[in-house]
Scaffold this motif. Structure first.
Motif, mmCIF file in Angstrom:
data_model
loop_
_atom_site.group_PDB
_atom_site.id
_atom_site.type_symbol
_atom_site.label_atom_id
_atom_site.label_comp_id
_atom_site.label_asym_id
_atom_site.label_seq_id
_atom_site.Cartn_x
_atom_site.Cartn_y
_atom_site.Cartn_z
ATOM 1 N N ALA A 16 1.645 -6.288 -3.081
ATOM 2 C CA ALA A 16 2.708 -6.285 -1.948
ATOM 3 C C ALA A 16 4.127 -6.771 -2.535
ATOM 4 C CB ALA A 16 2.135 -7.452 -1.010
ATOM 5 N N ILE A 17 4.125 -7.647 -3.274
ATOM 6 C CA ILE A 17 5.284 -8.250 -3.607
ATOM 7 C C ILE A 17 5.905 -7.263 -4.744
ATOM 8 C CG2 ILE A 17 6.640 -10.147 -5.013
ATOM 9 C CD1 ILE A 17 5.334 -10.963 -2.175
ATOM 10 N N GLY A 18 5.382 -6.618 -5.679
ATOM 11 C CA GLY A 18 5.805 -5.671 -6.374
ATOM 12 C C GLY A 18 6.709 -4.572 -5.637
ATOM 13 N N PRO A 19 5.914 -3.982 -4.777
ATOM 14 C CA PRO A 19 6.703 -2.927 -3.931
ATOM 15 C C PRO A 19 8.221 -3.358 -3.299
ATOM 16 C CG PRO A 19 4.645 -2.550 -3.564
ATOM 17 C CD PRO A 19 4.785 -4.069 -4.255
ATOM 18 N N VAL A 20 7.924 -4.719 -2.947
ATOM 19 C CA VAL A 20 9.253 -5.478 -2.162
ATOM 20 C C VAL A 20 10.495 -5.576 -3.179
ATOM 21 C CG1 VAL A 20 10.260 -7.265 -0.963
ATOM 22 C CG2 VAL A 20 7.880 -6.351 -0.509
ATOM 23 N N ALA A 21 9.848 -5.961 -4.424
ATOM 24 C CA ALA A 21 10.752 -6.365 -5.379
ATOM 25 C C ALA A 21 11.657 -4.883 -5.696
ATOM 26 C CB ALA A 21 10.332 -7.005 -6.704
ATOM 27 N N VAL A 22 10.714 -3.952 -5.914
ATOM 28 C CA VAL A 22 11.445 -2.548 -6.586
ATOM 29 C C VAL A 22 12.196 -1.930 -5.305
ATOM 30 C CG1 VAL A 22 10.606 -0.301 -7.188
ATOM 31 C CG2 VAL A 22 9.644 -2.281 -8.178
ATOM 32 N N ALA A 23 11.769 -1.652 -4.123
ATOM 33 C CA ALA A 23 12.524 -1.229 -3.066
ATOM 34 C C ALA A 23 13.844 -2.022 -2.761
ATOM 35 C CB ALA A 23 11.763 -1.283 -1.729
ATOM 36 N N ALA A 24 13.645 -3.362 -2.792
ATOM 37 C CA ALA A 24 14.737 -4.125 -2.430
ATOM 38 C C ALA A 24 16.100 -4.176 -3.472
ATOM 39 C CB ALA A 24 14.472 -5.604 -2.326
ATOM 40 N N SER A 25 15.400 -3.720 -4.975
ATOM 41 C CA SER A 25 16.503 -3.605 -5.757
ATOM 42 C C SER A 25 16.958 -2.172 -5.774
ATOM 43 C CB SER A 25 15.722 -3.696 -7.198
ATOM 44 O OG SER A 25 15.375 -5.064 -7.166
ATOM 45 N N MET A 26 16.286 -1.172 -5.242
ATOM 46 C CA MET A 26 16.728 0.142 -5.234
ATOM 47 C C MET A 26 17.672 0.291 -4.233
ATOM 48 S SD MET A 26 13.484 2.221 -5.919
ATOM 49 C CE MET A 26 14.063 3.861 -5.600
ATOM 50 N N PHE A 27 17.607 -0.480 -3.048
ATOM 51 C CA PHE A 27 18.534 -0.380 -2.016
ATOM 52 C C PHE A 27 19.883 -0.313 -2.013
ATOM 53 C CE2 PHE A 27 20.211 -1.406 2.247
ATOM 54 C CZ PHE A 27 19.722 -0.594 3.093
ATOM 55 N N PRO A 28 20.656 -1.394 -2.691
ATOM 56 C CA PRO A 28 21.814 -1.528 -3.050
ATOM 57 C C PRO A 28 22.426 -0.052 -3.606
ATOM 58 C CG PRO A 28 21.044 -3.583 -3.400
ATOM 59 C CD PRO A 28 19.617 -2.479 -3.475
ATOM 60 N N ALA A 29 21.881 0.425 -4.827
ATOM 61 C CA ALA A 29 22.355 1.466 -5.415
ATOM 62 C C ALA A 29 22.176 2.762 -4.531
ATOM 63 C CB ALA A 29 21.719 1.922 -6.770
ATOM 64 N N ALA A 30 20.966 2.644 -3.642
ATOM 65 C CA ALA A 30 21.151 4.072 -2.919
ATOM 66 C C ALA A 30 22.181 3.914 -1.789
ATOM 67 C CB ALA A 30 19.604 3.980 -2.132
ATOM 68 N N ALA A 31 22.542 2.811 -1.232
ATOM 69 C CA ALA A 31 23.389 2.418 -0.375
ATOM 70 C C ALA A 31 24.703 2.854 -0.708
ATOM 71 C CB ALA A 31 23.516 1.024 0.212
ATOM 72 N N ARG A 32 25.022 2.642 -2.067
ATOM 73 C CA ARG A 32 26.305 3.035 -2.790
ATOM 74 C C ARG A 32 26.544 4.603 -2.700
ATOM 75 N NH1 ARG A 32 24.959 -1.073 -6.487
ATOM 76 N NH2 ARG A 32 26.138 -3.026 -5.826
ATOM 77 N N ARG A 33 25.146 5.235 -3.122
ATOM 78 C CA ARG A 33 25.188 6.735 -3.002
ATOM 79 C C ARG A 33 25.363 7.134 -1.804
ATOM 80 N NH1 ARG A 33 21.288 5.718 -6.711
ATOM 81 N NH2 ARG A 33 19.708 5.985 -5.505
ATOM 82 N N VAL A 34 24.958 6.543 -0.692
ATOM 83 C CA VAL A 34 25.354 7.087 0.747
ATOM 84 C C VAL A 34 26.724 6.871 1.215
ATOM 85 C CG1 VAL A 34 24.558 6.571 3.052
ATOM 86 C CG2 VAL A 34 22.698 6.919 1.509
ATOM 87 N N THR A 35 27.283 5.814 0.636
ATOM 88 C CA THR A 35 28.686 5.453 0.721
ATOM 89 C C THR A 35 29.436 6.503 0.067
ATOM 90 O OG1 THR A 35 28.215 3.332 1.109
ATOM 91 C CG2 THR A 35 30.496 3.859 0.813
ATOM 92 N N ASP A 36 29.323 6.921 -0.964
ATOM 93 C CA ASP A 36 30.082 7.915 -1.816
ATOM 94 C C ASP A 36 29.854 9.146 -1.148
ATOM 95 O OD1 ASP A 36 30.849 5.946 -3.451
ATOM 96 O OD2 ASP A 36 29.471 6.566 -5.041
ATOM 97 N N ALA A 37 28.576 9.497 -0.758
ATOM 98 C CA ALA A 37 28.325 10.827 0.001
ATOM 99 C C ALA A 37 29.099 10.705 1.456
ATOM 100 C CB ALA A 37 26.876 11.030 0.265
ATOM 101 N N SER A 38 29.124 9.539 2.047
ATOM 102 C CA SER A 38 29.870 9.950 3.404
ATOM 103 C C SER A 38 31.190 9.980 3.253
ATOM 104 C CB SER A 38 29.865 8.460 3.936
ATOM 105 O OG SER A 38 28.246 8.146 4.200
ATOM 106 N N VAL A 39 31.788 9.552 2.072
ATOM 107 C CA VAL A 39 33.367 10.081 2.038
ATOM 108 C C VAL A 39 33.340 11.552 1.879
ATOM 109 C CG1 VAL A 39 35.079 9.543 0.398
ATOM 110 C CG2 VAL A 39 33.743 7.556 1.225
ATOM 111 N N ARG A 40 32.402 12.262 1.141
ATOM 112 C CA ARG A 40 32.421 13.413 0.915
ATOM 113 C C ARG A 40 31.743 14.346 1.821
ATOM 114 N NH1 ARG A 40 30.522 11.467 -3.560
ATOM 115 N NH2 ARG A 40 28.409 12.305 -3.443
ATOM 116 N N GLY A 41 31.184 13.746 3.017
ATOM 117 C CA GLY A 41 30.892 14.461 4.230
ATOM 118 C C GLY A 41 29.250 14.654 4.085
ATOM 119 N N GLY A 42 28.635 14.217 3.377
ATOM 120 C CA GLY A 42 27.120 14.336 3.485
ATOM 121 C C GLY A 42 26.169 13.089 3.167
ATOM 122 N N GLN A 43 25.491 12.760 4.080
ATOM 123 C CA GLN A 43 24.777 11.601 3.847
ATOM 124 C C GLN A 43 23.519 11.399 4.426
ATOM 125 O OE1 GLN A 43 26.770 8.395 5.710
ATOM 126 N NE2 GLN A 43 26.239 8.890 7.726
#
Length: 160
Positions: A16-43
């Motif tokens: 339970a805690i392992g997946p939360v730690a991993v998914a929570a850690s992945m979220f900010p980097a994925a959000a940055r990628r979505v932000t970059d993709a939004s600027v280019r028009g695809g998200q």
């Protein structure tokens, strides 16, 4: 019965805690990628991934409630509830849970809402993602400290 409680406690921590730690850690980097993709028009794909990561965090956080429940049962069965390392672990676990419930999950919601609205530069989303990354790091460090306390157990007579 204590062995059963300990087994469930350890399995719940891993599963339970392992997946939360991993998914929570992945979220900010994925959000940055979505932000970059939004600027280019695809998200769209990135938003779907963020939603999955957020759902993993929410669902497994609830499942993670089994960790302290079975931890208390184990500590009680072993007669160590008043030991300093157990009390420190309880306090650190409470702090980690508070960070997750009060800051990480709500900030993930906020970032998702901003990105879904379609404005990747709205309300300083970059700062929000950076704070989210920092809070997630603190959450993970607290769990690392609890794990070390569970293994080393200061004052233990096991020779470790």
């Amino acid at each position: 019965m204590t062995a059963f409680f300990l087994a469930v406690h350890v399995l719940a921590a891993i599963l339970a805690i392992g997946p939360v730690a991993v998914a929570a850690s992945m979220f900010p980097a994925a959000a940055r990628r979505v932000t970059d993709a939004s600027v280019r028009g695809g998200q769209a794909d990135g938003l779907a991934a963020l939603r999955v990561l957020h759902r993993v965090c929410r669902v497994y956080a609830l499942a993670g409630l089994a960790v302290p429940v079975f931890g208390f049962a184990t500590a009680s069965g072993l007669g160590v509830l008043r030991d300093a390392w157990v009390i420190a672990s309880i306090l650190l676990t409470g702090a980690a849970a508070a960070i997750l419930a009060l800051w990480v999950l709500p900030r993930q919601d906020a970032v998702l809402a901003l990105l879904t609205a379609g404005d990747p530069t709205a309300a300083g989303i970059g700062r929000q993602v950076a704070r989210l990354a920092m809070l997630t790091g603190v959450f993970n460090l607290l769990w690392a400290a609890v794990t070390v306390l569970m293994i080393v157990r200061p004052g233990s007579t096991t020779g470790v």
